[in-house]
Design a protein around this motif. Structure first.
Motif, short mmCIF file in Angstrom:
data_model
loop_
_atom_site.label_atom_id
_atom_site.label_comp_id
_atom_site.label_asym_id
_atom_site.label_seq_id
_atom_site.Cartn_x
_atom_site.Cartn_y
_atom_site.Cartn_z
N ARG A 197 15.14 -6.92 17.10
CA ARG A 197 15.01 -8.34 18.24
C ARG A 197 16.02 -9.54 17.59
O ARG A 197 16.17 -10.14 18.62
CB ARG A 197 14.39 -8.72 18.70
CG ARG A 197 14.04 -10.00 19.88
CD ARG A 197 12.32 -10.22 20.82
NE ARG A 197 11.72 -9.18 20.50
CZ ARG A 197 10.58 -8.57 20.26
NH1 ARG A 197 9.79 -9.21 19.25
NH2 ARG A 197 9.91 -7.97 20.97
N GLN A 198 15.46 -9.95 16.72
CA GLN A 198 16.79 -11.07 15.87
C GLN A 198 18.13 -11.06 15.79
O GLN A 198 19.08 -11.42 16.10
CB GLN A 198 15.81 -11.76 13.94
CG GLN A 198 14.65 -12.32 14.33
CD GLN A 198 14.53 -12.84 12.79
OE1 GLN A 198 14.49 -12.28 11.88
NE2 GLN A 198 13.82 -13.35 13.04
N GLU A 199 18.74 -9.50 16.38
CA GLU A 199 19.61 -9.24 16.07
C GLU A 199 20.21 -8.83 17.09
O GLU A 199 21.54 -8.29 17.32
CB GLU A 199 20.02 -8.33 14.83
CG GLU A 199 20.03 -8.20 13.39
CD GLU A 199 20.67 -9.03 13.18
OE1 GLU A 199 22.05 -9.60 13.20
OE2 GLU A 199 20.40 -10.13 11.52
N GLY A 200 19.69 -8.98 18.58
CA GLY A 200 19.77 -8.94 19.39
C GLY A 200 19.85 -7.41 19.96
O GLY A 200 20.43 -6.62 20.37
N ALA A 201 18.99 -6.80 18.98
CA ALA A 201 19.10 -5.17 19.15
C ALA A 201 16.73 -4.81 19.88
O ALA A 201 16.71 -5.34 19.39
CB ALA A 201 19.32 -4.08 17.74
N GLN A 202 17.02 -3.97 20.12
CA GLN A 202 16.11 -3.00 20.76
C GLN A 202 15.52 -2.16 20.32
O GLN A 202 16.39 -1.19 19.06
CB GLN A 202 15.43 -3.26 22.00
CG GLN A 202 16.20 -4.04 22.71
CD GLN A 202 15.86 -3.99 24.33
OE1 GLN A 202 15.66 -3.25 24.86
NE2 GLN A 202 16.39 -4.96 24.87
N ILE A 203 14.29 -1.49 20.33
CA ILE A 203 13.66 -0.02 19.47
C ILE A 203 12.49 0.12 19.90
O ILE A 203 12.04 -0.53 21.12
CB ILE A 203 12.84 -0.07 17.75
CG1 ILE A 203 12.38 1.22 17.89
CG2 ILE A 203 11.69 -0.67 17.98
CD1 ILE A 203 12.82 1.95 16.30
N LYS A 204 12.73 1.28 20.86
CA LYS A 204 11.75 2.02 21.98
C LYS A 204 11.32 3.38 21.55
O LYS A 204 11.93 4.03 20.77
CB LYS A 204 12.70 2.18 23.00
CG LYS A 204 12.05 2.84 24.64
CD LYS A 204 12.56 2.95 25.74
CE LYS A 204 12.28 3.16 26.53
NZ LYS A 204 12.95 2.83 28.31
N VAL A 205 9.94 3.75 21.93
CA VAL A 205 9.52 5.19 21.19
C VAL A 205 9.91 5.66 22.56
O VAL A 205 9.54 5.57 23.56
CB VAL A 205 7.93 4.89 21.02
CG1 VAL A 205 7.36 6.10 20.79
CG2 VAL A 205 7.60 4.58 20.10
N VAL A 206 10.11 7.70 22.44
CA VAL A 206 10.94 7.87 23.57
C VAL A 206 10.03 8.98 24.04
O VAL A 206 9.78 10.11 22.36
CB VAL A 206 12.30 8.34 23.56
CG1 VAL A 206 12.91 6.88 24.05
CG2 VAL A 206 13.04 8.80 22.32
N LYS A 207 9.86 9.73 24.90
CA LYS A 207 9.40 11.55 24.45
C LYS A 207 10.53 12.41 24.52
O LYS A 207 11.58 11.26 25.08
CB LYS A 207 9.02 11.70 26.25
CG LYS A 207 7.50 11.25 25.93
CD LYS A 207 6.83 11.87 27.35
CE LYS A 207 5.32 11.02 27.57
NZ LYS A 207 4.18 12.23 27.87
#
Length: 154
Positions: free
Chosen positions: A44-54
């Motif tokens: 988030r500090q770098e302007g990115a995200q992570i998402k767990v996906v199926k």
């Protein structure tokens, strides 16, 4: 999850794949909630995200655009890290994978190009878009600064 929710998830993933500079595919098996929260904060500090996906929904969202190699990335417990800047997510994820042996990089997608783990790590070594802009501005300002310095000298 019913059909409407699946369709909504697929459309959201299509948007992520289309709008992101790069998508980094990772395995997160064995990470605690605190470690995952720490990773989310760093991204988030770098302007990115992570998402767990199926996996199946991600493969349907790709819909053959990345081919067989792109669909092959989605096996096991997968999370995707993404951001507008192609380098930001890769840098944070590569550093986190280096610090934590439970977290690993599988590969990535850069537009329609499928990257392996080595390519994602090479992408992480590149300067970010902001750093490139700063270097360019520095190059443009350098001659004017030197001329002003010479004129100010006795």
């Amino acid at each position: 999850m019913d059909r409407a929710q699946k369709a909504e998830s697929i459309e959201a993933l299509k948007g992520v794949f289309a709008d992101s500079g790069a998508v980094v595919v990772t395995h997160y098996l064995g990470l605690t909630v605190a470690e995952m929260t720490d990773l989310r904060g760093r991204l988030r500090q770098e302007g990115a995200q992570i998402k767990v996906v199926k996996n199946r929904l991600a493969q349907k969202a790709l819909n053959g655009s990345a081919g067989e190699a792109g669909a092959a990335l989605f096996k096991g417990p997968v999370a995707i890290a993404y951001g507008k800047d192609p380098v930001s997510a890769a840098k944070v994820v590569a550093q986190y994978a280096k610090d934590n042996e439970k977290f690993s990089i599988v590969g990535g997608l850069l537009g329609e190009v499928v990257m392996d783990e080595k390519a994602v790590k090479a992408l992480a070594t590149l300067p970010s878009l902001d750093q490139i802009r700063a270097q360019l501005i520095g190059l443009v300002q350098a001659p004017a600064t030197k001329v002003a310095g010479v004129l100010q000298a006795p």
